[in-house]
Design a protein around this motif. Structure first.
Motif, PDB file in Angstrom:
ATOM      1  N   VAL A 253       8.850   4.816   8.413  1.00 56.00           N
ATOM      2  CA  VAL A 253       7.595   4.809   9.170  1.00 56.00           C
ATOM      3  C   VAL A 253       7.828   4.048  10.531  1.00 56.00           C
ATOM      4  O   VAL A 253       8.366   3.095  10.668  1.00 56.00           O
ATOM      5  CB  VAL A 253       6.643   3.898   8.442  1.00 56.00           C
ATOM      6  CG1 VAL A 253       5.137   4.075   9.191  1.00 56.00           C
ATOM      7  CG2 VAL A 253       6.256   4.523   7.118  1.00 56.00           C
ATOM      8  N   VAL A 254       7.803   5.013  11.535  1.00 61.04           N
ATOM      9  CA  VAL A 254       8.115   4.636  12.980  1.00 61.04           C
ATOM     10  C   VAL A 254       6.961   4.336  13.885  1.00 61.04           C
ATOM     11  O   VAL A 254       5.934   5.315  13.923  1.00 61.04           O
ATOM     12  CB  VAL A 254       9.060   5.660  13.667  1.00 61.04           C
ATOM     13  CG1 VAL A 254       9.623   5.358  15.006  1.00 61.04           C
ATOM     14  CG2 VAL A 254      10.113   6.133  12.823  1.00 61.04           C
ATOM     15  N   VAL A 255       6.951   3.253  14.506  1.00 60.94           N
ATOM     16  CA  VAL A 255       5.770   2.883  15.296  1.00 60.94           C
ATOM     17  C   VAL A 255       6.405   2.248  16.633  1.00 60.94           C
ATOM     18  O   VAL A 255       6.999   1.269  16.674  1.00 60.94           O
ATOM     19  CB  VAL A 255       4.653   2.065  14.744  1.00 60.94           C
ATOM     20  CG1 VAL A 255       3.503   1.789  15.819  1.00 60.94           C
ATOM     21  CG2 VAL A 255       4.294   2.549  13.553  1.00 60.94           C
ATOM     22  N   ASP A 256       5.905   2.652  17.774  1.00 57.43           N
ATOM     23  CA  ASP A 256       6.149   2.006  19.323  1.00 57.43           C
ATOM     24  C   ASP A 256       4.904   0.894  19.650  1.00 57.43           C
ATOM     25  O   ASP A 256       3.613   1.350  19.235  1.00 57.43           O
ATOM     26  CB  ASP A 256       6.026   3.025  20.191  1.00 57.43           C
ATOM     27  CG  ASP A 256       7.477   3.663  20.060  1.00 57.43           C
ATOM     28  OD1 ASP A 256       8.327   3.340  19.330  1.00 57.43           O
ATOM     29  OD2 ASP A 256       7.509   4.874  20.675  1.00 57.43           O
TER      30      ASP A 256
ATOM     31  N   ILE B 284       6.063   9.644  10.623  1.00 59.94           N
ATOM     32  CA  ILE B 284       7.009   9.524   9.616  1.00 59.94           C
ATOM     33  C   ILE B 284       8.049  10.340   9.645  1.00 59.94           C
ATOM     34  O   ILE B 284       8.019  11.604  10.065  1.00 59.94           O
ATOM     35  CB  ILE B 284       5.782  10.120   8.203  1.00 59.94           C
ATOM     36  CG1 ILE B 284       4.640   9.415   8.076  1.00 59.94           C
ATOM     37  CG2 ILE B 284       6.959   9.872   7.136  1.00 59.94           C
ATOM     38  CD1 ILE B 284       4.774   7.762   7.998  1.00 59.94           C
ATOM     39  N   GLY B 285       9.272   9.766   9.387  1.00 55.35           N
ATOM     40  CA  GLY B 285      10.609  10.220   9.558  1.00 55.35           C
ATOM     41  C   GLY B 285      10.879  11.249   8.423  1.00 55.35           C
ATOM     42  O   GLY B 285      11.832  11.181   7.753  1.00 55.35           O
ATOM     43  N   ARG B 286       9.891  12.252   8.052  1.00 58.12           N
ATOM     44  CA  ARG B 286      10.365  13.113   7.067  1.00 58.12           C
ATOM     45  C   ARG B 286      11.519  13.949   7.144  1.00 58.12           C
ATOM     46  O   ARG B 286      11.698  14.693   8.268  1.00 58.12           O
ATOM     47  CB  ARG B 286       9.046  13.812   6.497  1.00 58.12           C
ATOM     48  CG  ARG B 286       9.083  14.663   5.363  1.00 58.12           C
ATOM     49  CD  ARG B 286       7.638  15.498   5.107  1.00 58.12           C
ATOM     50  NE  ARG B 286       7.787  16.031   3.740  1.00 58.12           N
ATOM     51  CZ  ARG B 286       8.261  17.274   3.480  1.00 58.12           C
ATOM     52  NH1 ARG B 286       8.736  18.067   4.334  1.00 58.12           N
ATOM     53  NH2 ARG B 286       8.069  17.794   2.120  1.00 58.12           N
ATOM     54  N   ALA B 287      12.270  14.132   6.350  1.00 58.59           N
ATOM     55  CA  ALA B 287      13.433  15.077   6.497  1.00 58.59           C
ATOM     56  C   ALA B 287      12.858  16.497   6.657  1.00 58.59           C
ATOM     57  O   ALA B 287      11.909  17.031   6.119  1.00 58.59           O
ATOM     58  CB  ALA B 287      14.530  14.956   5.286  1.00 58.59           C
TER      59      ALA B 287
END
Length: 269
Positions: free
Chosen positions: A255-258, A239-242
């Protein structure tokens, strides 16, 4: 294939706050956006000059100016796209596209489910849209597919910090949660939950007001649901939480997934 989903809380506001720059820095193959709140012209203007301007675009705008709207941006070939889900057109809540990555076609859908309000027509409309979403996802589950975005439903108590205070409220109703339960029972995988296990969080939305962000008193309402084919090769969701409140560019976090598509090739999928 790096895939990001983000409720941008207005594409033009996200641009001003540095959101497009942040997204580009992650070097995504695909970005799904929700609540872009822009016409086609406004969307193009917001992207102009950013690294994402070179991406191919599928965009479903709302008939109501400045409301809702979803989009898919991809650095790969866009084979086809559709903005209609079982008759729900001109609402800007669903866009679907076939993206060709390394010779493999992956179906991507960006979805925005509105908030709802328990016991009102607004909630009835939310269920009607979830019915259509569930039916379409049943058709997609057998192919390499991702359906992602802001579902505005916290699936379990692990997806909402203040779950006791939100019982009986939209976003945490048993009837809403049942939709997500059925999706997982029918093969779809919530890749963040599968990776993080049965623990509280990680949250993806916090109110702008008060100390919700600082106290991490949030909701997990942004999902990447992967079909079994892609879930098997999902790697390290995050999760790209600041880092701080004043660095937020949306009330949601990305939300980042490879996805290791090469692994699909070796298994013959």
């Amino acid at each position: 294939m790096r895939v990001i989903t983000a409720n941008v809380n207005g594409i033009r506001a996200a641009r001003r706050r540095g959101g497009l720059e942040w997204l580009a820095q992650q070097e995504p193959d695909v970005v799904a956006m929700q609540e872009v709140r822009a016409s086609a012209k406004q969307f193009a203007t917001a992207l102009d000059g950013s690294a994402l301007a070179e991406y191919e675009l599928a965009h479903a705008e709302s008939a109501a100016a400045g409301r809702e709207g979803v989009a898919i941006l991809t650095k790969h070939a866009l084979a086809s796209s559709s903005c209609v889900i079982d008759g729900f057109d001109e609402i800007g809540r669903w866009v679907e596209a076939d993206v060709v990555v390394g010779g493999r076609t992956v179906t991507i859908a960006s979805v925005y489910v509105h908030t709802g309000e328990a016991g009102t027509d607004k909630q009835t409309a939310k269920y009607a849209f979830l019915d259509a979403l569930e039916a379409r996802m049943a058709q997609l589950v057998g192919r390499p597919a991702l359906v992602m975005g802001d579902f505005n439903v916290a699936h379990t108590v692990n997806d909402l910090k203040n779950w006791k205070g939100n019982r009986g409220k939209a976003g945490f109703l048993e009837d809403e949660q049942a939709y997500l339960t059925r999706l997982t029972q029918n093969g779809w995988v919530d890749v963040v939950r599968a990776n993080h296990g049965d623990v509280p969080g990680p949250y993806s939305w916090w109110s702008w007001r008060g100390k919700a962000f600082d106290k991490d008193s949030g909701w997990r309402i942004d999902y990447q649901f992967a079909s079994p084919t892609l879930a098997a090769v999902a790697r390290e969701p995050w999760i790209g939480r600041a880092a701080a409140y004043d660095q937020r560019w949306s009330d949601h976090a990305a939300v980042v997934v490879d996805y290791d598509l090469a692994a699909l090739e070796t298994t013959g999928e």
